[in-house]
Write a protein that holds these residues in place. Structure first.
Motif, PDB file in Angstrom:
ATOM      1  N   GLN A 462     -50.810  -0.269 -30.088  1.00 28.70           N
ATOM      2  CA  GLN A 462     -51.242   0.196 -31.254  1.00 28.70           C
ATOM      3  C   GLN A 462     -51.474   1.734 -31.517  1.00 28.70           C
ATOM      4  O   GLN A 462     -50.585   2.209 -32.330  1.00 28.70           O
ATOM      5  CB  GLN A 462     -52.466  -0.519 -31.590  1.00 28.70           C
ATOM      6  N   ILE A 466     -48.956   3.913 -33.984  1.00 29.97           N
ATOM      7  CA  ILE A 466     -49.408   4.926 -34.992  1.00 29.97           C
ATOM      8  C   ILE A 466     -49.037   6.327 -34.753  1.00 29.97           C
ATOM      9  O   ILE A 466     -48.510   6.884 -35.837  1.00 29.97           O
ATOM     10  CB  ILE A 466     -50.880   4.669 -34.917  1.00 29.97           C
ATOM     11  N   GLN A 673     -48.823  -6.205 -44.189  1.00 31.21           N
ATOM     12  CA  GLN A 673     -49.230  -6.632 -42.725  1.00 31.21           C
ATOM     13  C   GLN A 673     -49.132  -5.492 -41.723  1.00 31.21           C
ATOM     14  O   GLN A 673     -47.811  -5.130 -41.734  1.00 31.21           O
ATOM     15  CB  GLN A 673     -49.031  -7.794 -42.055  1.00 31.21           C
ATOM     16  N   PRO A 674     -49.982  -5.033 -41.056  1.00 33.67           N
ATOM     17  CA  PRO A 674     -49.602  -3.974 -39.879  1.00 33.67           C
ATOM     18  C   PRO A 674     -48.341  -4.390 -39.089  1.00 33.67           C
ATOM     19  O   PRO A 674     -48.474  -5.577 -38.521  1.00 33.67           O
ATOM     20  CB  PRO A 674     -50.784  -3.890 -39.256  1.00 33.67           C
ATOM     21  N   LEU A 687     -45.963   0.302 -40.163  1.00 35.16           N
ATOM     22  CA  LEU A 687     -47.248   0.504 -40.311  1.00 35.16           C
ATOM     23  C   LEU A 687     -47.447   1.493 -41.826  1.00 35.16           C
ATOM     24  O   LEU A 687     -48.562   1.602 -42.248  1.00 35.16           O
ATOM     25  CB  LEU A 687     -47.843   1.676 -39.332  1.00 35.16           C
ATOM     26  N   SER A 690     -48.887  -0.826 -44.668  1.00 37.45           N
ATOM     27  CA  SER A 690     -50.243  -1.368 -44.269  1.00 37.45           C
ATOM     28  C   SER A 690     -51.084   0.003 -44.429  1.00 37.45           C
ATOM     29  O   SER A 690     -52.073  -0.191 -45.104  1.00 37.45           O
ATOM     30  CB  SER A 690     -50.288  -1.481 -42.896  1.00 37.45           C
ATOM     31  N   LEU A 691     -50.706   1.079 -44.024  1.00 41.92           N
ATOM     32  CA  LEU A 691     -51.500   2.472 -44.051  1.00 41.92           C
ATOM     33  C   LEU A 691     -51.896   2.701 -45.410  1.00 41.92           C
ATOM     34  O   LEU A 691     -52.816   3.091 -45.885  1.00 41.92           O
ATOM     35  CB  LEU A 691     -51.066   3.524 -43.286  1.00 41.92           C
TER      36      LEU A 691
END
Length: 721
Positions: A462, A466, A673-674, A687, A690-691
């Protein structure tokens, strides 16, 4: 969550020397009288032969060292060096362990946290080796405070909960109350205010039962601190007035300093600046005189904040730098965070943007190290473990009593052989149960290890994803900015070269005396200089715009022109993609409501959302343009992205629309969804949306979309006013 600021000192003042006094178990009485009495007792005992190995003399020496550690840490350290040596020569392990612990207390009170760990660790080793388990909980609590002050909440919580368990076993209520207070400090830091207040009230009840007036002062101070953070300053002030009056009654410097500092925070929150300034200066004077490192830094920053609010930037800067210097000496993470944040605001107000940016980066670094979810999860887990162990112990005690009553009732009814038979049978069952339980424990432990390894792998993955997303966004922004600034720089260079040629011609005409031609060339030079100036200002405005972004890249919401934000990030996205792919070609349109009102948002966060949506839209139309099998291409397909804004009854709506291939129906439920992405491997992290969804939700808004396969997609951001 409320943004980090110097007002966050409401918590950190509790982390000062006044928290450290919770570590000790000696009776609380007047400092001046106690120190003098102890000195007299030591002089009297030293007149007897062999006093150096007399445990009574050594214990009195430790009591004096303890009192000095609270009132004058430097004197305590000088005295304790000799005291530790005497205990070693007398082979008095309990006294040596106690003296080492007190030495660590003195170092903590000075703010020398790293140095204190060595003394606490040595004290703990001696206590365990000499089977003196009564000393262990207090030492564990002290070690927890060291890690707490260094910002390592995971280690701090481990030690605090171990201290509580040991204190309950040993019946040491003082250490239990101290550890409860320290756990509450971390709950306070995590803004779990009700949980923190509950722990403080439990601590207050213990100290009332023990009749410990000094610790009651600390409890009133901390409860008031929580109420202040809950925006109840009147209730907070009531508790602090009780504590301050008791501190004056005890004539205790550390409690007077602590309550004065907390009341200063309350008066500052109530805009009673004169009272707040007077109390901050009292705190600073006591802390500086007694060598209390953390309180000294806290109150300096509180006073600097007052001057900053009054507009006295020069004085605020001087005092805030003093607070930063003290924090750097101690390596105290929370104070380093607060000092850098305040100085960033001061330098920005003064127009020193480069220094403001440097301080803000330091603030962000220290703030990120503090606000970690790991400590919160560990707190919950350990709390549950602690409650479970208490209930298990109660159940075992109740079960044991029940067995004893049953045995007593039937003891006279059965013969010795029947009793022996029952005992033998129960023993066999217990052995089987024990072995079965042992096997299950091994199995559970093995599964837990596998789960922990899996969680660690997921965390690592993760974090990498990110970081990849952040670097991708940074690359896009950088390319866009480079493209934006290249045009004015090209103009400046071209006109500079042209002026150079004109000036050479001017020299030739001057030599020939052709006045008309000289005037004409001079006019051309002036016109070119105006153009250089114009394009230079354009480049300057771009740089200033980016500096403005760097200054506002915080969690503070400000009134923002959404139209300007949408225009800027649309162009940055377009030029960023063009810089990476020279073959990229698409139209973009703006349909912005000129009467759109400004709205309170975090500009950098909403800008990132718009950038993500526009990047995705350009990607969608680019992919459709590259596809040779779509009908639109045969009919002269023109890739187009439209950004619009308008108002409705719910607030402001920002729309990002494209005429790409649209989103297939079977994946519509997954796009937020991430880590879900339809891009090829290496082209996206999954991401972005999602973010973006989380950012809009964090602003109290909504992020929705509508899509038709083969026709295109429209994302809508709703921001409520």
């Amino acid at each position: 969550m409320k943004s980090t600021s110097i007002s966050h000192l409401f918590f950190f003042k509790v982390t000062s020397l006044l928290v450290l006094v919770l570590l000790f178990h000696f009776p609380r009485i007047s400092h001046a009288q106690t120190i003098e009495d102890l000195k007299k007792d030591l002089v009297e005992l030293s007149s007897k032969p062999g006093y150096e190995s007399d445990t009574l003399y050594l214990n009195k020496g430790n009591e004096l060292g303890f009192m000095l550690a609270e009132s004058n840490p430097d004197s305590a350290i000088h005295f304790l060096d000799k005291q530790i040596q005497l205990c070693r020569e007398a082979n008095y392990k309990k006294g040596e362990s106690e003296a080492l612990k007190i030495y660590g207390n003195a170092l903590q009170n000075k703010g020398e946290f790293v140095a204190s760990i060595e003394y606490y660790t040595n004290s703990l080793s001696i206590a365990k080796a000499s089977s003196n388990e009564n000393l262990v909980p207090g030492i564990l609590n002290n070690i927890g405070l060291v890690y707490y002050n260094l910002g390592n909440y995971t280690e701090a919580l481990n030690n605090f909960f171990d201290a509580i368990k040991g204190a309950e076993t040993a019946g040491n209520l003082n250490v239990k109350a101290a550890a409860l207070n320290n756990i509450a400090l971390i709950y306070f830091e995590q803004e779990k205010f009700e949980e923190a207040k509950s722990k403080y009230q439990e601590m207050l009840g213990i100290y009332k039962d023990l009749g410990n007036q000094g610790r009651q002062i600390l409890a009133y101070n901390n409860i008031g601190d929580v109420e202040l953070r809950q925006n109840r300053p009147v209730e907070a002030l009531k508790n602090l007035k009780i504590g301050y009056a008791s501190a004056l009654d005890l004539q205790s410097p550390e409690f007077i300093e602590m309550t004065a500092r907390t009341m200063a925070d309350i008066y500052a929150a109530m805009d009673s600046t004169e009272k707040a300034e007077d109390l901050y200066r009292r705190s600073i004077a006591i802390a500086e005189e007694k060598g209390y490192g953390v309180p000294y830094s806290h109150s300096l920053l509180g006073l600097a904040e007052l001057y900053y609010k009054k507009g006295n930037l020069e004085e605020a800067s001087v005092i805030a730098n003093q607070g930063l210097e003290q924090a750097e000496k101690m390596g105290q993470t929370t104070q380093l965070r607060n000092a850098n944040e305040l100085l960033a605001k001061i330098y920005e107000e003064e127009g020193n943007y480069q220094e403001a940016l440097n301080k803000y980066k330091s603030f962000k670094l220290f703030n990120d190290s503090i606000n970690t979810a790991q400590g919160q999860r560990l707190a919950a887990n350990l709390e549950s473990e602690y409650e479970f162990s208490k209930k298990t112990l109660e159940f075992e005690k109740a079960n044991l009593r029940q067995r004893w009553l049953t045995f007593s009732a039937f003891a006279g009814l059965f013969t010795f052989l029947i009793i022996l038979f029952l005992v033998f049978r129960n023993r066999n069952k217990l052995d089987k149960a024990y072995h079965s339980l042992k096997e299950k424990n091994v199995e559970i432990k093995h599964k837990n290890e596998k789960l922990e390894n899996t969680v660690d792998q997921l965390k690592l993955t993760q974090a990498q994803l990110i970081q990849s997303e952040k670097m991708a966004s940074l690359g896009e922004l950088t390319a866009g900015i480079a493209h934006e600034i290249q045009n004015p720089l090209n103009f400046v260079n071209n006109f500079s070269d042209l002026n150079k040629e004109l000036l050479q011609e001017l020299k030739e005409e001057v030599a020939s005396g052709n006045l008309d031609e000289i005037k004409a060339i001079a006019n051309d030079v002036i016109i070119n200089e105006e153009k250089i100036n114009h394009h230079g200002r354009r480049a300057d405005s771009i740089v200033k715009g980016m500096l403005e972004h760097s200054r506002t890249n915080s969690s503070d919401k400000v009134l923002t022109d959404i139209n300007e934000l949408a225009d800027e990030y649309l162009r940055l996205s377009y030029h960023g993609i063009r810089a990476k792919d020279k073959n990229f070609n698409a139209e973009f349109k703006l349909d912005l409501d000129p009467d759109l009102p400004q709205v309170n948002v975090v500009p950098s966060d909403i800008g990132r959302v718009i950038l993500n949506l526009v990047n995705n839209a350009f990607y969608a139309v680019s992919e459709k343009a590259k596809s040779g099998s779509n009908n639109d291409r045969d009919e002269g397909y023109q890739p187009t992205v439209t950004v619009s804004s308008k108002t409705n009854e719910n607030g402001i709506v920002i729309s990002v629309q494209d005429n790409g291939n649209g989103i297939p129906k079977h994946i519509k439920d997954k796009i937020f969804q991430p880590f879900f992405t339809t891009k090829p491997t290496g082209s996206g992290t999954g991401l972005g949306l999602s973010l973006s969804y989380d950012i809009v939700k964090g602003h109290g808004g909504e992020l929705t979309f509508e899509s038709k396969e083969g026709k295109g997609t429209e994302f809508k951001i709703l921001l409520k006013m």
